[in-house]
Write a protein that holds these residues in place. Structure first.
Motif, PDB file in Angstrom:
ATOM      1  N   VAL A 229       0.850  -1.184   0.000  1.00 53.17           N
ATOM      2  CA  VAL A 229       0.000   0.000   0.000  1.00 53.17           C
ATOM      3  C   VAL A 229       0.887   1.236   0.000  1.00 53.17           C
ATOM      4  CG1 VAL A 229      -1.795   1.277   1.227  1.00 53.17           C
ATOM      5  CG2 VAL A 229      -1.799  -1.236   1.268  1.00 53.17           C
ATOM      6  N   GLU A 230       0.790   2.035  -1.040  1.00 56.24           N
ATOM      7  CA  GLU A 230       1.573   3.259  -1.125  1.00 56.24           C
ATOM      8  C   GLU A 230       0.873   4.420  -0.442  1.00 56.24           C
ATOM      9  OE1 GLU A 230       2.504   3.837  -5.280  1.00 56.24           O
ATOM     10  OE2 GLU A 230       4.317   2.635  -5.031  1.00 56.24           O
ATOM     11  N   LYS A 231      -0.459   4.410  -0.476  1.00 54.05           N
ATOM     12  CA  LYS A 231      -1.198   5.487   0.170  1.00 54.05           C
ATOM     13  C   LYS A 231      -2.622   5.038   0.452  1.00 54.05           C
ATOM     14  CE  LYS A 231      -2.852  10.240  -0.383  1.00 54.05           C
ATOM     15  NZ  LYS A 231      -2.959  11.421  -1.289  1.00 54.05           N
ATOM     16  N   LEU A 232      -3.086   5.313   1.668  1.00 50.96           N
ATOM     17  CA  LEU A 232      -4.487   5.099   2.020  1.00 50.96           C
ATOM     18  C   LEU A 232      -5.147   6.468   2.116  1.00 50.96           C
ATOM     19  CD1 LEU A 232      -6.930   3.467   2.924  1.00 50.96           C
ATOM     20  CD2 LEU A 232      -6.010   3.484   5.260  1.00 50.96           C
ATOM     21  N   ASP A 233      -5.987   6.771   1.143  1.00 53.87           N
ATOM     22  CA  ASP A 233      -6.710   8.039   1.114  1.00 53.87           C
ATOM     23  C   ASP A 233      -8.033   7.829   1.829  1.00 53.87           C
ATOM     24  OD1 ASP A 233      -8.172  10.336   0.525  1.00 53.87           O
ATOM     25  OD2 ASP A 233      -7.245  10.581  -1.449  1.00 53.87           O
ATOM     26  N   TRP A 234      -8.061   8.215   3.101  1.00 55.84           N
ATOM     27  CA  TRP A 234      -9.206   7.921   3.953  1.00 55.84           C
ATOM     28  C   TRP A 234     -10.446   8.704   3.524  1.00 55.84           C
ATOM     29  CZ3 TRP A 234      -9.877   3.878   6.728  1.00 55.84           C
ATOM     30  CH2 TRP A 234     -10.877   3.835   7.704  1.00 55.84           C
ATOM     31  N   GLU A 235     -10.261   9.946   3.127  1.00 51.67           N
ATOM     32  CA  GLU A 235     -11.404  10.775   2.751  1.00 51.67           C
ATOM     33  C   GLU A 235     -12.048  10.284   1.457  1.00 51.67           C
ATOM     34  OE1 GLU A 235     -10.351  14.875   2.604  1.00 51.67           O
ATOM     35  OE2 GLU A 235      -9.958  15.026   4.763  1.00 51.67           O
ATOM     36  N   GLU A 236     -11.232   9.870   0.497  1.00 54.74           N
ATOM     37  CA  GLU A 236     -11.759   9.393  -0.784  1.00 54.74           C
ATOM     38  C   GLU A 236     -12.077   7.898  -0.762  1.00 54.74           C
ATOM     39  OE1 GLU A 236     -12.554  11.160  -3.443  1.00 54.74           O
ATOM     40  OE2 GLU A 236     -12.022  13.011  -2.369  1.00 54.74           O
ATOM     41  N   LYS A 237     -11.725   7.236   0.357  1.00 50.58           N
ATOM     42  CA  LYS A 237     -11.964   5.796   0.518  1.00 50.58           C
ATOM     43  C   LYS A 237     -11.284   4.997  -0.599  1.00 50.58           C
ATOM     44  CE  LYS A 237     -16.486   6.394   0.781  1.00 50.58           C
ATOM     45  NZ  LYS A 237     -16.613   7.841   0.992  1.00 50.58           N
ATOM     46  N   LYS A 238      -9.995   5.281  -0.795  1.00 45.65           N
ATOM     47  CA  LYS A 238      -9.209   4.595  -1.808  1.00 45.65           C
ATOM     48  C   LYS A 238      -7.853   4.198  -1.233  1.00 45.65           C
ATOM     49  CE  LYS A 238     -11.225   7.137  -5.713  1.00 45.65           C
ATOM     50  NZ  LYS A 238     -10.940   8.069  -6.837  1.00 45.65           N
ATOM     51  N   ALA A 239      -7.403   3.006  -1.566  1.00 45.19           N
ATOM     52  CA  ALA A 239      -6.055   2.556  -1.202  1.00 45.19           C
ATOM     53  C   ALA A 239      -5.293   2.283  -2.494  1.00 45.19           C
ATOM     54  CB  ALA A 239      -6.119   1.299  -0.346  1.00 45.19           C
ATOM     55  N   PHE A 240      -4.156   2.949  -2.650  1.00 45.90           N
ATOM     56  CA  PHE A 240      -3.351   2.796  -3.854  1.00 45.90           C
ATOM     57  C   PHE A 240      -2.216   1.815  -3.567  1.00 45.90           C
ATOM     58  CE2 PHE A 240      -5.367   6.927  -4.025  1.00 45.90           C
ATOM     59  CZ  PHE A 240      -5.883   6.954  -5.315  1.00 45.90           C
ATOM     60  N   VAL A 241      -2.141   0.754  -4.369  1.00 42.50           N
ATOM     61  CA  VAL A 241      -1.161  -0.303  -4.123  1.00 42.50           C
ATOM     62  C   VAL A 241      -0.303  -0.513  -5.363  1.00 42.50           C
ATOM     63  CG1 VAL A 241      -2.740  -1.428  -2.515  1.00 42.50           C
ATOM     64  CG2 VAL A 241      -2.693  -2.178  -4.901  1.00 42.50           C
ATOM     65  N   ARG A 242       0.845  -1.149  -5.145  1.00 42.15           N
ATOM     66  CA  ARG A 242       1.751  -1.472  -6.249  1.00 42.15           C
ATOM     67  C   ARG A 242       2.308  -2.874  -6.011  1.00 42.15           C
ATOM     68  NH1 ARG A 242       3.910   1.841  -9.871  1.00 42.15           N
ATOM     69  NH2 ARG A 242       3.292   3.660  -8.646  1.00 42.15           N
TER      70      ARG A 242
END
Length: 256
Positions: A229-242
Motif C-alpha cells: 500500500v503506497e497510500k491510504l486516502d481515507w477521505e476518498e476511501k481509496k487505497a493505492f497499491v503497487r
C-alpha cells in the motif's frame, strides 16, 4: 482414480474483498468443474452453494459450532456425502475440541446475537423501516426516541420531512447496502497502479478492516500476488497499491 491435469487456475483463492465479478467467476468455475478447489477465508461461510466439492479441510477450529458446521457444509451439497477434516493448531480451544469431540457433536449451534442499540446497526434498521412506512412525530423504535436520528437522516438527504412525517427519498433499496458480515456500509476501494497505463480496481475492504490491513506500507495479498500500500486516502476511501516481491507480510496488531 481419475487424474486431472490441473491448469494454472484450477485452485483459486476466495475471500470477501474480491470484487463481485471475481467471486461470481470463481463460484461458476466450481459449479461447472473448471475449478477444483478454493483456499478460502470464512467468506464461504454464509451458505453459498458452490457446486460439487467433496472435501473440506478446516485449518483450526473457527471459534463457534455454527461457523464450523457452515464451513463444513460447503462440501457434499450435490453428492450427499463429504469428507471433513479439521487440522487443529496449538490454540487451547483447538486442542480442547480434539480431545473432547463429544462437546462439539452433542451441542446445538450458538444463538446469533447483536446489539440493536448500536448506533450503526440502529440507523440501518431505521432506514429499512422508513422505506416500508414513513415515521411520524412521536414514533419510537423499541424504547428509543428517534427524533435526533430522523433529523440526521433528513440532513443527509436520506429522508424527507413533510409536516410531522419523515419519508424515504433515496433512490436505493436500503437493505441492499447492509452487509451480513460488517456493520460498516462503506468500503475502501483498492487500486492497483503497478502499470500507470492500466490502473485498475482489484478489490475492496470494509472501512473498519482497512484501518489495520490497508495502512500505508502494508502488504496486501490478492490472488497470490503481493502488493504494498503506497497510500491510504481515507477521505476518498481509496487505497493505492503497487505489486512487489518481498519476503515478509504485515498483519493487524493491537498494542495495549
Amino acid at each position: 482414480l481419475v487424474k486431472h491435469k490441473l491448469g494454472p487456475k484450477a485452485i483459486r483463492g476466495y475471500r470477501g474483498g474480491y470484487l463481485p465479478k471475481q467471486r461470481r467467476e470463481i463460484e461458476q468455475g466450481l459449479r461447472n468443474g473448471d475449478i477444483y478447489g478454493v483456499v478460502s477465508t470464512n467468506a464461504l461461510e454464509l451458505g453459498v452453494d458452490i457446486g460439487q466439492l467433496q472435501v473440506c479441510i478446516m485449518t483450526g477450529y473457527p471459534g463457534t459450532i455454527a461457523s464450523a458446521w457452515q464451513q463444513a457444509g460447503r462440501a457434499g451439497r450435490r453428492q450427499g456425502e463429504a469428507v471433513i477434516f479439521m487440522v487443529a493448531s496449538s490454540n487451547p480451544l483447538d486442542q480442547y475440541m480434539i480431545q473432547n469431540p463429544e462437546y462439539f457433536f452433542s451441542r446445538n449451534p450458538e444463538t446469533a446475537r447483536i446489539n440493536p442499540n448500536n448506533l450503526v446497526i440502529l440507523i440501518d434498521h431505521i432506514k429499512c423501516a422508513a422505506y416500508e412506512l414513513p415515521f411520524k412525530a412521536g414514533d419510537t423504535f423499541g424504547e428509543l426516541d428517534l427524533e435526533d436520528i430522523l433529523e440526521f437522516l433528513t440532513e443527509e438527504r436520506v429522508l424527507h420531512q413533510n409536516g410531522d412525517k419523515w419519508y424515504w427519498m433515496n433512490d436505493s433499496f436500503p437493505a441492499h447496502n447492509i452487509s451480513l458480515r460488517s456493520a460498516s456500509q462503506e468500503n475502501v476501494v483498492i487500486i492497483d497502479q503497478t502499470d500507470i497505463a492500466a490502473v485498475k480496481v482489484i478489490g475492496e475492504m470494509d472501512r473498519f478492516s482497512a484501518m489495520t490491513l490497508l495502512h500505508d506500507e502494508a502488504i496486501y495479498l490478492h490472488q497470490g500476488v503481493q502488493y504494498q500500500v503506497e497510500k491510504l486516502d481515507w477521505e476518498e476511501k481509496k487505497a493505492f497499491v503497487r505489486e512487489v516481491d518481498v519476503d515478509y507480510f504485515t498483519d493487524a496488531n493491537l498494542a495495549v
